[in-house]
Each structure stands twice: as C-alpha cells, then as structure tokens.
Design an enzyme around this catalytic site. Structure first.
Site, short mmCIF file in Angstrom:
data_model
loop_
_atom_site.label_atom_id
_atom_site.label_comp_id
_atom_site.label_asym_id
_atom_site.label_seq_id
_atom_site.Cartn_x
_atom_site.Cartn_y
_atom_site.Cartn_z
N TYR A 119 0.95 -1.05 -0.08
CA TYR A 119 -0.08 -0.07 0.13
C TYR A 119 0.95 1.28 -0.09
CZ TYR A 119 -3.70 -3.13 1.35
OH TYR A 119 -4.77 -4.26 1.55
N HIS B 239 0.73 -11.69 1.84
CA HIS B 239 -0.81 -11.01 1.04
C HIS B 239 -1.51 -11.62 0.19
CE1 HIS B 239 -1.78 -6.68 0.04
NE2 HIS B 239 -2.73 -7.61 -0.08
P1 NAP Z 1 -14.44 -1.10 0.87
O1 NAP Z 1 -13.96 -0.79 2.13
O2 NAP Z 1 -15.44 -2.23 0.42
O3 NAP Z 1 -14.81 0.21 0.01
C1 NAP Z 1 -14.07 1.53 0.16
C2 NAP Z 1 -14.94 2.42 -0.78
O4 NAP Z 1 -16.55 2.73 -0.14
C3 NAP Z 1 -14.44 3.58 -0.85
O5 NAP Z 1 -14.71 4.21 -1.91
C4 NAP Z 1 -15.15 4.52 0.18
O6 NAP Z 1 -15.32 5.90 0.05
C5 NAP Z 1 -16.52 3.70 0.02
N1 NAP Z 1 -17.33 3.86 1.33
C6 NAP Z 1 -16.80 3.61 2.69
N2 NAP Z 1 -17.82 3.76 3.66
C7 NAP Z 1 -18.89 4.03 2.97
C8 NAP Z 1 -20.31 4.51 3.39
N3 NAP Z 1 -20.40 4.32 4.76
N4 NAP Z 1 -21.16 4.94 2.43
C9 NAP Z 1 -20.73 4.96 1.17
N5 NAP Z 1 -19.42 4.68 0.49
C10 NAP Z 1 -18.54 4.35 1.58
O7 NAP Z 1 -13.01 -1.50 -0.05
P2 NAP Z 1 -11.51 -1.70 -0.02
O8 NAP Z 1 -10.85 -0.44 0.36
O9 NAP Z 1 -11.31 -2.51 -1.42
O10 NAP Z 1 -11.47 -2.79 1.12
C11 NAP Z 1 -11.23 -2.35 2.41
C12 NAP Z 1 -9.80 -2.68 3.01
O11 NAP Z 1 -9.49 -3.82 2.86
C13 NAP Z 1 -8.67 -1.91 1.94
O12 NAP Z 1 -8.70 -0.50 2.48
C14 NAP Z 1 -7.47 -2.72 2.83
O13 NAP Z 1 -7.05 -2.39 3.63
C15 NAP Z 1 -8.10 -4.15 2.66
N6 NAP Z 1 -7.94 -4.56 1.46
C16 NAP Z 1 -7.20 -6.06 1.29
C17 NAP Z 1 -6.97 -6.69 0.34
C18 NAP Z 1 -6.01 -7.95 0.66
O14 NAP Z 1 -5.68 -8.57 -0.79
N7 NAP Z 1 -5.89 -8.58 1.55
C19 NAP Z 1 -7.47 -6.38 -0.97
C20 NAP Z 1 -8.42 -5.12 -0.67
C21 NAP Z 1 -8.46 -4.39 0.19
P3 NAP Z 1 -14.36 7.06 0.67
O15 NAP Z 1 -12.95 6.61 0.62
O16 NAP Z 1 -14.51 8.02 -0.40
O17 NAP Z 1 -14.84 7.49 2.08
#
Ligand code: NAP
Length: 259
Positions: free
Chosen positions: A48, A106
């Site tokens: 990241y 990861h």
């Molecule tokens: P997510 O948490 O499902 O979605 C994030 C998106 O949703 C952003 O665009 C955010 O907008 C929006 N959002 C957040 N809260 C909201 C709400 N209450 N209402 C409306 N929209 C909302 O997706 P993600 O970032 O892919 O996953 C979360 C975390 O999982 C990552 O940050 C990372 O730490 C981890 N991850 C791990 C892997 C892995 O391979 N292990 C892969 C992907 C992700 P804003 O940012 O504009 O607030």
C-alpha cells in the site's frame, strides 16, 4: 452482544479501518481520526506504500500502541526466505513500532514455498515481533493446507454481498482460525443497493451499515472498511446499537446468491 470492543476469538477487533489507496497526509489524518473515533484495528500492507503514514497517524493520535491491533502484509515480491525478515524489519521501522499484531502473507503465488515462508513468520512470532501469523487471499483448500504448519490466526479474504466467502469461513470456524472481510462494502457498491437500504430503514441505518453488521453477525468475521471520508468513517463505526433479526440475516444471505 457485539460491541465496538468485541474481538473475534478474543484476538481481532471486529471492526477495523482499511487503508488501501489512502496515502500521504490524507492517510496520516484518516488513521488519526479513525483512532479518535474509536477504531482500534488498523489494516495496512507493504504494497500500500503507506506504512510510514499509518505509523505517523498512530503516533499523532496519542493512542497507546498496546491498545491498537495493527496488521501488515508481506508483499508477493518479498515472499521468499531471503526477503521476509528484512522486508518486515523495514515495515516495523516505517510503522514506528517494535511489533505488529498480525502479519499476513498478502497473496499466495506459485513460486512461494509456503512452509518456508510461514516458518520465517513463526520465527518472527517467537522473537516477539509478531503476535499472530496469518494469510490472505487463501481459498479454502490452501487455507486448510497452511494450517498444518502452525496456528494461522486469520485469513483475510474478499467478502461482501457480491463476492462471498462462506466456504472459507467454514474452514476458519472449524479450525480455531478467523476471517477478515476485505472490500466489505464491495468498494462502495453496497451503499447504493435498494434491498439493503430497505432493511436499513427499519433500523434507521444505511445500506453500508447493514452490510457491515451482517458480516460481523455471521460470526468469526471482522470487517475493515476503507473510508477516506470522515463521514463514512463515523458511519461505518456506528453498527453496534442495533441487531439484524434472523429473518433479515437470511434475507441478505439469499440476496447474495442472486448478485
Ligand atoms: P471497501 O471498504 O469495500 O470500500 C471502500 C469504498 O467505499 C471507498 O470508495 C469509500 O469511499 C466507500 N465507502 C466507505 N464507507 C462508505 C459508506 N458508509 N457509504 C458509502 N460509501 C462508503 O473496499 P476496499 O478499500 O477494497 O477494502 C477495505 C480494506 O480492505 C482496504 O482498504 C484494505 O485495507 C483491505 N484490502 C485487502 C486486500 C487484500 O488483498 N488483503 C484487498 C483489498 C482491500 P471514501 O474512501 O470516499 O470514504
């Protein structure tokens, strides 16, 4: 009863803060703000490119390090015996900490020697630099296979209504492990879903809150929504003052089969 302080298997706080694609000052401020809101679980990764900012956010928040559950992940290009420990030391330096609570592989890759990688990570645990060892993006079979090498505390996988991981969750439940749901909001898609909004109306909650609550109510699951927006960060934390009924849980489970 689930509360903001609840931990799965007494290890992992059910609600965490995801930091993928948050960088620079925004990351420092977001982590600081998340900790001030009450999040005590922060998720980052070498890839990241924000471990330094996450570390700064933690320091600037004034929260005691021992009160925070901090996860990082070994990047795929560091998944060989000569790079796991040196790259992890770099992570510790960037994060300004002496240990992480959870260290994950990861993403599994073909060239990886799973046994050797996990062994190096278990050594870091013995050195008290890692509290728990885990994996990420491991399907049920590989997850089960990894368990023969030692205690795998967690598997972090994509889990949301549009991409479920029920089979992997079953493995975690029967093997004393846990699951963390990444992209729990389907990267924001869940917030626009009419069915989840409708269920939310009955609880005065948003569709996103309904989906986060659904995931943690499945049991043995923690969620790590990412939110660069302060409004979303607060909203995602407010999921402990209501409960989905069995019928509502079933309705969401059924909906996932059609998405
Ligand atoms: P997510 O948490 O499902 O979605 C994030 C998106 O949703 C952003 O665009 C955010 O907008 C929006 N959002 C957040 N809260 C909201 C709400 N209450 N209402 C409306 N929209 C909302 O997706 P993600 O970032 O892919 O996953 C979360 C975390 O999982 C990552 O940050 C990372 O730490 C981890 N991850 C791990 C892997 C892995 O391979 N292990 C892969 C992907 C992700 P804003 O940012 O504009 O607030």
């Amino acid at each position: 009863m689930l509360t903001a302080e609840s931990k799965i298997r007494d290890i992992i706080p059910v609600i965490g803060f995801g930091t993928w694609e948050i960088g620079g000052d925004t990351c420092v401020e977001s982590v600081k703000d998340a900790l001030n809101i009450g999040y005590r679980h922060i998720d980052t990764a070498q890839v990241y490119n924000n471990e330094e900012e996450v570390g700064k956010g933690i320091k600037q928040s004034g929260t005691d390090r021992e009160d925070i559950f901090l996860t990082t992940k070994i990047a795929t290009n560091n998944l060989h015996i000569g790079r796991i420990k040196p790259s992890f030391e770099e992570s510790l330096q960037k994060l300004q900490t002496g240990y992480v609570d959870l260290l994950l592989i990861h993403w599994p890759i073909q060239s990886m020697n799973l046994k050797a990688c996990l062994q190096a990570m278990f050594e870091l645990k013995e050195e008290n630099k890692v509290r728990h060892v885990g994996v990420s993006n491991f399907g049920p079979e590989l997850f089960e296979r990894s368990l023969i090498y030692g205690h795998i505390a967690n598997n972090q996988v994509k889990f949301n209504p549009y991409h479920t991981a029920f089979d992997t969750l079953e493995v975690a439940k029967k093997t004393d492990s846990t699951l963390t749901a990444y992209s729990p909001l389907g990267r924001g898609r869940a917030s626009k879903d009419e069915t989840f909004s409708e269920i939310g109306e009955g609880h005065n909650k948003t569709a996103s809150q309904i989906i986060l609550r659904w995931l943690i109510q499945l049991g043995n699951v923690s969620v790590i929504p990412k939110a660069a927006s302060e409004k979303h960060r607060r909203e995602n934390f407010e999921i402990f003052d209501f409960e989905l009924s069995e019928e509502e849980m079933k309705r969401i489970n059924d909906v996932t089969k059609t998405k």
